[in-house]
Design a protein around this motif. Structure first.
Motif, PDB file in Angstrom:
ATOM      1  N   UNK A  53     -31.850 -33.882   0.796  1.00  0.00           N
ATOM      2  CA  UNK A  53     -32.213 -34.353  -0.453  1.00  0.00           C
ATOM      3  C   UNK A  53     -31.795 -32.571  -0.697  1.00  0.00           C
ATOM      4  N   UNK A  54     -31.307 -32.508  -2.343  1.00  0.00           N
ATOM      5  CA  UNK A  54     -30.869 -30.909  -3.337  1.00  0.00           C
ATOM      6  C   UNK A  54     -32.341 -30.418  -3.203  1.00  0.00           C
ATOM      7  N   UNK A  55     -33.629 -31.180  -2.842  1.00  0.00           N
ATOM      8  CA  UNK A  55     -34.674 -29.921  -2.951  1.00  0.00           C
ATOM      9  C   UNK A  55     -33.852 -28.614  -1.989  1.00  0.00           C
ATOM     10  N   UNK A  56     -33.823 -29.439  -0.943  1.00  0.00           N
ATOM     11  CA  UNK A  56     -33.686 -28.785   0.504  1.00  0.00           C
ATOM     12  C   UNK A  56     -32.450 -28.172   0.570  1.00  0.00           C
ATOM     13  N   UNK A  57     -31.181 -28.940   0.217  1.00  0.00           N
ATOM     14  CA  UNK A  57     -29.609 -28.325   0.206  1.00  0.00           C
ATOM     15  C   UNK A  57     -29.541 -27.358  -0.222  1.00  0.00           C
ATOM     16  N   UNK A  58     -30.189 -27.192  -1.570  1.00  0.00           N
ATOM     17  CA  UNK A  58     -30.087 -25.722  -2.430  1.00  0.00           C
ATOM     18  C   UNK A  58     -31.013 -24.677  -2.227  1.00  0.00           C
ATOM     19  N   UNK A  59     -31.406 -24.901  -0.878  1.00  0.00           N
ATOM     20  CA  UNK A  59     -32.944 -23.911  -0.697  1.00  0.00           C
ATOM     21  C   UNK A  59     -32.350 -23.003   0.016  1.00  0.00           C
ATOM     22  N   UNK A  60     -32.643 -21.412   0.052  1.00  0.00           N
ATOM     23  CA  UNK A  60     -31.963 -20.272   0.436  1.00  0.00           C
ATOM     24  C   UNK A  60     -32.615 -20.385   1.655  1.00  0.00           C
ATOM     25  N   UNK A  61     -32.297 -19.311   2.668  1.00  0.00           N
ATOM     26  CA  UNK A  61     -33.624 -19.668   4.052  1.00  0.00           C
ATOM     27  C   UNK A  61     -34.544 -18.139   4.032  1.00  0.00           C
ATOM     28  N   UNK A  62     -35.356 -18.346   3.051  1.00  0.00           N
ATOM     29  CA  UNK A  62     -36.348 -17.376   3.143  1.00  0.00           C
ATOM     30  C   UNK A  62     -37.360 -17.745   1.983  1.00  0.00           C
ATOM     31  N   UNK A  63     -38.485 -17.143   2.987  1.00  0.00           N
ATOM     32  CA  UNK A  63     -40.440 -17.536   2.838  1.00  0.00           C
ATOM     33  C   UNK A  63     -40.411 -18.291   1.313  1.00  0.00           C
ATOM     34  N   UNK A  64     -40.673 -17.534   0.078  1.00  0.00           N
ATOM     35  CA  UNK A  64     -40.875 -18.433  -0.979  1.00  0.00           C
ATOM     36  C   UNK A  64     -39.769 -18.497  -1.809  1.00  0.00           C
ATOM     37  N   UNK A  65     -38.884 -19.161  -1.781  1.00  0.00           N
ATOM     38  CA  UNK A  65     -37.695 -20.352  -1.777  1.00  0.00           C
ATOM     39  C   UNK A  65     -38.006 -21.511  -1.103  1.00  0.00           C
ATOM     40  N   UNK A  66     -38.070 -21.308   0.092  1.00  0.00           N
ATOM     41  CA  UNK A  66     -38.948 -22.497   1.043  1.00  0.00           C
ATOM     42  C   UNK A  66     -40.571 -23.319   0.916  1.00  0.00           C
ATOM     43  N   UNK A  67     -41.393 -22.282   0.151  1.00  0.00           N
ATOM     44  CA  UNK A  67     -42.723 -22.174  -0.767  1.00  0.00           C
ATOM     45  C   UNK A  67     -42.829 -23.217  -1.824  1.00  0.00           C
ATOM     46  N   UNK A  68     -41.067 -22.536  -2.347  1.00  0.00           N
ATOM     47  CA  UNK A  68     -41.300 -23.412  -3.604  1.00  0.00           C
ATOM     48  C   UNK A  68     -41.099 -25.134  -3.448  1.00  0.00           C
ATOM     49  N   UNK A  94     -27.935 -25.243 -10.258  1.00  0.00           N
ATOM     50  CA  UNK A  94     -28.641 -24.636 -11.115  1.00  0.00           C
ATOM     51  C   UNK A  94     -29.836 -24.294 -11.480  1.00  0.00           C
ATOM     52  N   UNK A  95     -29.554 -25.788 -11.914  1.00  0.00           N
ATOM     53  CA  UNK A  95     -31.007 -27.387 -12.594  1.00  0.00           C
ATOM     54  C   UNK A  95     -32.168 -26.505 -10.956  1.00  0.00           C
ATOM     55  N   UNK A  96     -31.789 -27.319  -9.897  1.00  0.00           N
ATOM     56  CA  UNK A  96     -32.610 -27.284  -8.648  1.00  0.00           C
ATOM     57  C   UNK A  96     -33.231 -25.646  -8.591  1.00  0.00           C
ATOM     58  N   UNK A  97     -31.696 -24.547  -8.570  1.00  0.00           N
ATOM     59  CA  UNK A  97     -33.207 -23.536  -8.176  1.00  0.00           C
ATOM     60  C   UNK A  97     -33.901 -23.786 -10.196  1.00  0.00           C
ATOM     61  N   UNK A  98     -33.708 -23.171 -11.305  1.00  0.00           N
ATOM     62  CA  UNK A  98     -35.161 -22.951 -12.372  1.00  0.00           C
ATOM     63  C   UNK A  98     -36.138 -24.155 -11.598  1.00  0.00           C
ATOM     64  N   UNK A  99     -35.707 -25.468 -11.541  1.00  0.00           N
ATOM     65  CA  UNK A  99     -37.163 -26.455 -11.925  1.00  0.00           C
ATOM     66  C   UNK A  99     -37.695 -26.147 -10.294  1.00  0.00           C
ATOM     67  N   UNK A 100     -37.357 -26.167  -9.563  1.00  0.00           N
ATOM     68  CA  UNK A 100     -37.634 -25.377  -7.997  1.00  0.00           C
ATOM     69  C   UNK A 100     -39.246 -24.030  -8.604  1.00  0.00           C
TER      70      UNK A 100
END
Length: 169
Positions: free
Chosen positions: A23-38, A146-152
């Motif tokens: 899913x785009x939630x995971x596809x666009x998530x960078x590999x760092x702890x905070x982004x994974x928590x988001x 970009x929208x995924x990053x903002x909404x996450x």
């Protein structure tokens, strides 16, 4: 078929997600702890496994009330948590301003109003590439990222603020 029977899957569009594709939630998530928590918080919201008061009431067979413990003005469901709770207004507005500005500048000035007027805002925040949203606007891949990053960040900010306020009470 099973997804249609489950109210908890209301915001997750599985037609566009064949088995084996993230899913785009995971596809666009960078590999760092905070982004994974988001991403984890957003994934819980989209699958309705994020526990709100409406869920606590249901699981306790209404021993607990479904009323929002932050504002005491409405049932705390996903829509209330994400768009309506007055206690979360400052946090929500901060991120929604960023989202609105991005959409108006990159996708179209009237698109955001149309999404709001047709009652698809929660769906747009949780899954901007869903079929419901595609019926309103065709969003380019880069815009979805970009929208995924903002909404996450929006979902995580609301979660963090809610947690802080509940721990104070």
């Amino acid at each position: 078929m099973e997804k249609l029977e489950k109210s908890t899957m209301k915001y997750l569009d599985i037609k566009a997600r064949p088995i084996g594709h993230a899913h785009q939630i995971w596809k666009f998530t960078s590999n760092n702890t905070l982004e994974v928590k988001k991403a984890e918080i957003k994934a819980k919201l989209i699958t309705r496994t994020y526990t709100l008061q409406v869920d606590r009431a249901k699981f306790s067979r209404n021993v607990e009330q479904d009323m929002c413990q932050l504002c005491n003005s409405a049932t705390e469901d996903t829509e209330h948590f994400m768009l309506e709770c007055n206690a979360l207004k400052t946090e929500r507005d901060k991120h929604l301003t960023t989202l609105i500005s991005y959409v108006k500048n990159n996708i179209g000035n009237k698109i955001f109003d149309k999404i709001m007027n047709e009652g698809h805002m929660v769906q747009f925040i949780l899954d901007s590439s869903s079929e419901k949203i595609k019926e309103i606007v065709n969003i380019k891949h880069q815009n979805i990222r970009d929208i995924e990053n903002i909404t996450r960040t929006l979902c995580y900010g609301l979660h963090t603020k809610r947690t802080t306020l509940l721990n104070k009470s």
